[in-house]
Scaffold this active site. Structure first.
Site, PDB file in Angstrom:
ATOM      1  N   PHE A 135     -22.121   0.939   8.113  1.00 26.12           N
ATOM      2  CA  PHE A 135     -21.458   2.374   7.995  1.00 26.12           C
ATOM      3  C   PHE A 135     -20.871   2.725   9.446  1.00 26.12           C
ATOM      4  CE2 PHE A 135     -23.130   6.947   9.490  1.00 26.12           C
ATOM      5  CZ  PHE A 135     -21.913   7.415   8.856  1.00 26.12           C
TER       6      PHE A 135
ATOM      7  N   ALA B 143     -24.950  -3.953  15.108  1.00 23.01           N
ATOM      8  CA  ALA B 143     -25.758  -4.656  14.044  1.00 23.01           C
ATOM      9  C   ALA B 143     -27.167  -4.429  14.220  1.00 23.01           C
ATOM     10  CB  ALA B 143     -25.498  -6.230  14.036  1.00 23.01           C
TER      11      ALA B 143
ATOM     12  N   GLU C 232     -31.060  -2.921  11.689  1.00 20.96           N
ATOM     13  CA  GLU C 232     -31.735  -2.656  10.579  1.00 20.96           C
ATOM     14  C   GLU C 232     -32.110  -0.984  10.954  1.00 20.96           C
ATOM     15  OE1 GLU C 232     -32.403  -3.803   7.660  1.00 20.96           O
ATOM     16  OE2 GLU C 232     -31.491  -5.761   7.838  1.00 20.96           O
TER      17      GLU C 232
ATOM     18  N   THR D  63     -29.835   4.894  19.489  1.00 23.51           N
ATOM     19  CA  THR D  63     -30.129   5.772  18.949  1.00 23.51           C
ATOM     20  C   THR D  63     -30.926   6.937  19.515  1.00 23.51           C
ATOM     21  OG1 THR D  63     -31.233   6.915  16.869  1.00 23.51           O
ATOM     22  CG2 THR D  63     -31.887   4.774  17.892  1.00 23.51           C
ATOM     23  N   ASP D  64     -30.745   8.383  19.346  1.00 26.34           N
ATOM     24  CA  ASP D  64     -31.671   9.353  20.022  1.00 26.34           C
ATOM     25  C   ASP D  64     -32.974   9.320  19.740  1.00 26.34           C
ATOM     26  OD1 ASP D  64     -31.404   9.964  17.374  1.00 26.34           O
ATOM     27  OD2 ASP D  64     -30.741  12.391  17.969  1.00 26.34           O
ATOM     28  N   GLU D  65     -33.383   8.435  18.569  1.00 27.30           N
ATOM     29  CA  GLU D  65     -34.756   8.341  17.842  1.00 27.30           C
ATOM     30  C   GLU D  65     -35.632   7.570  18.953  1.00 27.30           C
ATOM     31  OE1 GLU D  65     -35.705   7.680  13.962  1.00 27.30           O
ATOM     32  OE2 GLU D  65     -33.805   7.893  13.275  1.00 27.30           O
TER      33      GLU D  65
ATOM     34  N   TYR E 243     -38.969   1.314  13.365  1.00 26.58           N
ATOM     35  CA  TYR E 243     -37.599   1.238  13.564  1.00 26.58           C
ATOM     36  C   TYR E 243     -37.146   1.774  15.033  1.00 26.58           C
ATOM     37  CZ  TYR E 243     -32.695   3.334  13.994  1.00 26.58           C
ATOM     38  OH  TYR E 243     -31.448   3.556  14.380  1.00 26.58           O
TER      39      TYR E 243
ATOM     40  N   LYS F 143     -35.410  -0.411  18.331  1.00 21.37           N
ATOM     41  CA  LYS F 143     -34.302   0.031  18.924  1.00 21.37           C
ATOM     42  C   LYS F 143     -34.814   0.120  20.443  1.00 21.37           C
ATOM     43  CE  LYS F 143     -30.625   0.585  17.723  1.00 21.37           C
ATOM     44  NZ  LYS F 143     -29.720  -0.525  17.680  1.00 21.37           N
TER      45      LYS F 143
ATOM     46  N   PRO G 244     -35.255  15.021  -3.334  1.00 17.44           N
ATOM     47  CA  PRO G 244     -36.489  15.228  -2.648  1.00 17.44           C
ATOM     48  C   PRO G 244     -36.417  15.425  -1.168  1.00 17.44           C
ATOM     49  CG  PRO G 244     -35.478  12.825  -2.891  1.00 17.44           C
ATOM     50  CD  PRO G 244     -34.741  13.514  -3.627  1.00 17.44           C
TER      51      PRO G 244
ATOM     52  N   ARG H   1     -32.394  18.041  12.898  1.00 17.31           N
ATOM     53  CA  ARG H   1     -31.648  16.932  13.243  1.00 17.31           C
ATOM     54  C   ARG H   1     -30.314  17.517  13.950  1.00 17.31           C
ATOM     55  NH1 ARG H   1     -36.075  15.319  13.005  1.00 17.31           N
ATOM     56  NH2 ARG H   1     -36.975  13.589  11.655  1.00 17.31           N
TER      57      ARG H   1
END
Length: 320
Positions: A13, A82, A84, A125-127, A151, A155, A206, A215
């Site tokens: 993406f 790259a 997941e 990522t901010d996660e 995940y 990261k 859903p 977010r």
């Protein structure tokens, strides 16, 4: 500036959007390595091979033999997309996340040690920061890392590996952490494409829990511009947050998309919440803005409407 650059995950993406952005806006010579997982875009990436400044090699960054094929030249920079990335998949089985996100990043750092790249931009990522309450200030680059799902844990692990290689070996690395991206070519498993796809088919949409999770949304082309700027002007060893400044509740996003598509809110269906579901993400990009001069180009409403139309055309089978 003319340069050869390597992009991992360039058929995914954000990676594909970044490749297209660079081909439109620079004279760079670009090599992409991608294993072409379910979330990639083979048709689009192979179509780019007609451009003399672009080449594609199918391969997995974890496999030495695949990386050896790519290391046939020295690159000015490697942009490491790259990964997941789907949280639900990581909860069901984290094996691929550990292999790609942690071991894959380690392999790239080893090649950086050998001198194949002059700099490495590690896209995160901010996660990795975990979750915020409704009253807390947005995450800064100094916020502690506290991932809450497999995940984001992988990261965060890769971020720490990158940091350690800078601190130990002074390698030319930079880490970026972005908020939730949206735009063309995102996999249908993700939040916004799922909403649009379900609405196109008049199927139930859903929505986890009460739908009040928040977010911070960033249009993918603004993210691409930020990474390009960081690649050219960023300081080694630094972390740069890339945020959209567009905090929205999940239910607000669903309702806005349904409004754009002129669909009924009756399509919304509340479902059992996801395990370890972070309540709020918000990210402070002031460092990137003040130090490097980045700013967003697109308004949230403008880019969301553009994105919705792109997916409507895609799901209808019309030319994009």
């Amino acid at each position: 500036m003319l340069m050869n650059i390597l992009i991992t995950g360039g058929a995914g993406f954000i990676g594909l959007n970044f490749v297209q952005y660079l081909l439109r806006n620079t004279e760079y010579h670009i090599t992409v390595i991608d294993s072409l997982t379910y979330a990639s875009h083979p048709k689009e990436i192979y179509a780019l091979t007609s451009n003399s400044r672009f080449r594609f090699l199918k391969g997995n960054i974890v496999k030495n033999k695949d990386m050896e094929r790519v290391m046939d030249q020295q690159y000015e920079a490697i942009i490491h997309f790259a990964a997941e990335s789907h949280v639900d998949n990581s909860i069901n089985n984290a094996d691929k996340f550990i292999q790609t996100n942690i071991n894959g990043t380690y392999q790239l750092l080893q090649n950086l040690m050998k001198g194949y790249f002059k700099r490495m931009i590690h896209v995160s990522t901010d996660e990795v920061y975990g979750t915020l309450t409704s009253t807390q200030l947005p995450f800064t680059e100094q916020s502690p890392i506290a991932p809450n799902n497999p995940y984001s844990a992988t990261k965060a692990s890769s971020d720490l590996l990158v940091r350690s290689y800078y601190e130990t070996f002074k390698l030319p690395v930079i880490t970026t952490r972005c908020s939730n991206n949206f735009g063309p070519f995102q996999n249908i498993e993700k939040f916004i494409p799922t909403i649009i796809h379900k609405a196109c088919k008049n199927r139930r949409i859903p929505l986890y829990g009460d739908g009040l999770q928040i977010r911070d949304w960033l249009f993918v082309e603004d993210h691409c511009r930020a990474i390009h700027l960081i690649m050219e002007k960023g300081v080694f060893g630094e972390v740069y947050n890339i945020g959209g400044g567009n905090e929205r509740k999940n239910i607000e996003i669903v309702k806005k998309i349904l409004e754009i598509m002129r669909k009924s809110e009756d399509l919304i269906e509340f479902v059992e919440d996801r395990k370890g579901h972070d309540r709020r993400y918000a990210i402070d990009s002031s460092k990137l803005q003040n130090k490097l001069g980045w700013k967003q180009t697109y308004s949230f409403n403008q880019s969301l409407e553009q994105t919705v139309q792109w997916y409507i055309n895609k799901f209808k089978g019309a030319p994009i």
